[in-house]
Design a protein around this motif. Structure first.
Motif, PDB file in Angstrom:
ATOM      1  N   THR A 149     -34.089  24.397  55.726  1.00 51.66           N
ATOM      2  CA  THR A 149     -32.896  24.276  54.892  1.00 51.66           C
ATOM      3  C   THR A 149     -31.826  23.452  55.595  1.00 51.66           C
ATOM      4  OG1 THR A 149     -31.142  25.519  53.763  1.00 51.66           O
ATOM      5  CG2 THR A 149     -31.961  26.421  55.817  1.00 51.66           C
ATOM      6  N   GLU A 150     -30.960  22.835  54.807  1.00 50.49           N
ATOM      7  CA  GLU A 150     -29.867  22.030  55.355  1.00 50.49           C
ATOM      8  C   GLU A 150     -28.639  22.884  55.672  1.00 50.49           C
ATOM      9  OE1 GLU A 150     -28.990  18.834  52.760  1.00 50.49           O
ATOM     10  OE2 GLU A 150     -31.034  18.036  52.746  1.00 50.49           O
ATOM     11  N   LEU A 151     -28.743  24.189  55.494  1.00 50.53           N
ATOM     12  CA  LEU A 151     -27.628  25.084  55.765  1.00 50.53           C
ATOM     13  C   LEU A 151     -27.503  25.304  57.269  1.00 50.53           C
ATOM     14  CD1 LEU A 151     -25.481  26.883  54.375  1.00 50.53           C
ATOM     15  CD2 LEU A 151     -27.151  28.747  54.444  1.00 50.53           C
ATOM     16  N   ASP A 152     -26.327  25.013  57.811  1.00 55.48           N
ATOM     17  CA  ASP A 152     -26.054  25.171  59.239  1.00 55.48           C
ATOM     18  C   ASP A 152     -25.255  26.453  59.431  1.00 55.48           C
ATOM     19  OD1 ASP A 152     -25.792  24.608  61.954  1.00 55.48           O
ATOM     20  OD2 ASP A 152     -23.889  23.571  61.643  1.00 55.48           O
ATOM     21  N   VAL A 153     -25.785  27.383  60.242  1.00 53.72           N
ATOM     22  CA  VAL A 153     -25.170  28.706  60.395  1.00 53.72           C
ATOM     23  C   VAL A 153     -24.759  28.939  61.841  1.00 53.72           C
ATOM     24  CG1 VAL A 153     -25.535  31.201  60.201  1.00 53.72           C
ATOM     25  CG2 VAL A 153     -26.490  29.664  58.468  1.00 53.72           C
ATOM     26  N   SER A 154     -23.553  29.461  62.032  1.00 50.42           N
ATOM     27  CA  SER A 154     -23.118  29.914  63.355  1.00 50.42           C
ATOM     28  C   SER A 154     -22.772  31.396  63.260  1.00 50.42           C
ATOM     29  CB  SER A 154     -21.906  29.112  63.840  1.00 50.42           C
ATOM     30  OG  SER A 154     -20.807  29.270  62.971  1.00 50.42           O
TER      31      SER A 154
END
Length: 314
Positions: free
Chosen positions: A124-129
């Motif tokens: 996925t292109e979702l970037d999570v921190s």
């Protein structure tokens, strides 16, 4: 709506941050700007409106009456912008962008960790921190816009307050057990009650942490306080000191590593020590593809019991 075209959105954001956090310096820390940059935004706002929005009070600042009204107006505008960005301007079929999650540490291991694994493997292109925080801090960060989604817990004895503009969904129940050394007299019990624990030496999370308050509440009806010898925020340390037969501990099952050979888990009853685990986000983000995707993964992983907890039958 006329003010929307006259007033810079960044300046409104700065004023709202000062109101929420109490000072220019605190607002600058949250926004990631220097205090001078935030001050410049405020000066720009005062020039655009023609009136003062801050007044000095000692070493700090206070919002003027007009500043308070403008900050309230700004919060509404910022909330509408956030809702616009998370819905009409986002592709519901392709979660993308950056999502900030704040979670208590055991849920980082038991729930958020598996979510990150799923996201990595799906491409996925979702970037999570992720930031580990106690639930009260997590709620505050989500409420103030510092984070997008929070994973929190609510002990049956220590309720968690959720602001009205946040949406809360419970995911699962997490039970905490008494952990003792295998040589301990309670190691062979099927279960223990609070009265059985009053003379034990404990390790606890620090003062003010919700898990510490839950431990204190166990003894409240007995007119006693636990004999806490060690304070440490990491449950892995709790296990290590129990393994040394130095203390006993109350440790939740979610995200709990496999117990050492010499550590025994004993259920606590009357009452059972349990906490509800849930997630919170701002209502303006309800339709966000990123929030919806991560929330769905959290539900699925929680329904399966989270990551292996290492709980063992006594």
């Amino acid at each position: 709506m006329y003010l929307c075209f006259m007033i810079d959105i960044g300046s409104l954001r700065a004023l709202a941050a000062i109101e929420q956090h109490g000072s220019v310096i605190a607002a600058s820390d949250v926004m990631g700007f220097s205090p001078s940059a935030v001050s410049q935004q405020v000066k720009k706002l005062e020039k655009q409106t023609g009136f003062a929005v801050l007044e000095r009070r000692g070493r700090g600042v206070l919002l003027t009456e007009r500043g308070q009204a403008l900050a309230a107006y700004g919060r509404r505008i910022l909330a509408e912008l956030e809702e616009l960005q998370s819905t009409l301007l986002a592709d519901p079929a392709k979660p993308s962008g950056h999502l900030k999650i704040v979670s208590f540490s055991t849920a980082c291991r038991g729930l958020v960790g598996p979510v990150l694994g799923r996201l990595a493997s799906s491409g996925t292109e979702l970037d999570v921190s992720v930031l580990a925080e106690d639930p009260r801090e997590a709620v505050a960060r989500v409420a103030n816009g510092e984070a997008d989604l929070g994973v929190v817990h609510n002990w049956n004895s220590v309720p968690l307050v959720i602001p009205e503009h946040l949406s809360l969904e419970w995911l699962c129940e997490d039970i905490a057990d008494l952990l003792v050394h295998s040589s301990h007299p309670l190691a062979g019990r099927d279960a223990v009650e609070p009265a059985d624990l009053v003379d034990e030496r404990w390790i606890s999370t620090p003062h003010g942490a919700i898990c510490n308050e839950a431990l204190l509440r166990i003894f409240a009806d007995l007119g006693r306080v636990p004999d806490i010898r060690v304070y440490d925020p990491d449950f892995a340390t709790h296990l290590a000191l129990v393994e040394q037969a130095a203390v006993v501990a109350l440790v939740p099952r979610l995200g709990r590593p496999a117990l050492p050979v010499d550590v025994v888990s004993v259920p606590v009853v009357n009452p059972v020590q349990a906490r509800q685990v849930g997630m919170v986000h701002r209502r303006t983000m309800t339709a966000s593809p990123g929030i919806r995707h991560v929330a769905g993964l959290l539900r699925e992983i929680a329904a399966r019991g989270g990551a292996a907890s290492g709980r063992a039958e006594p």
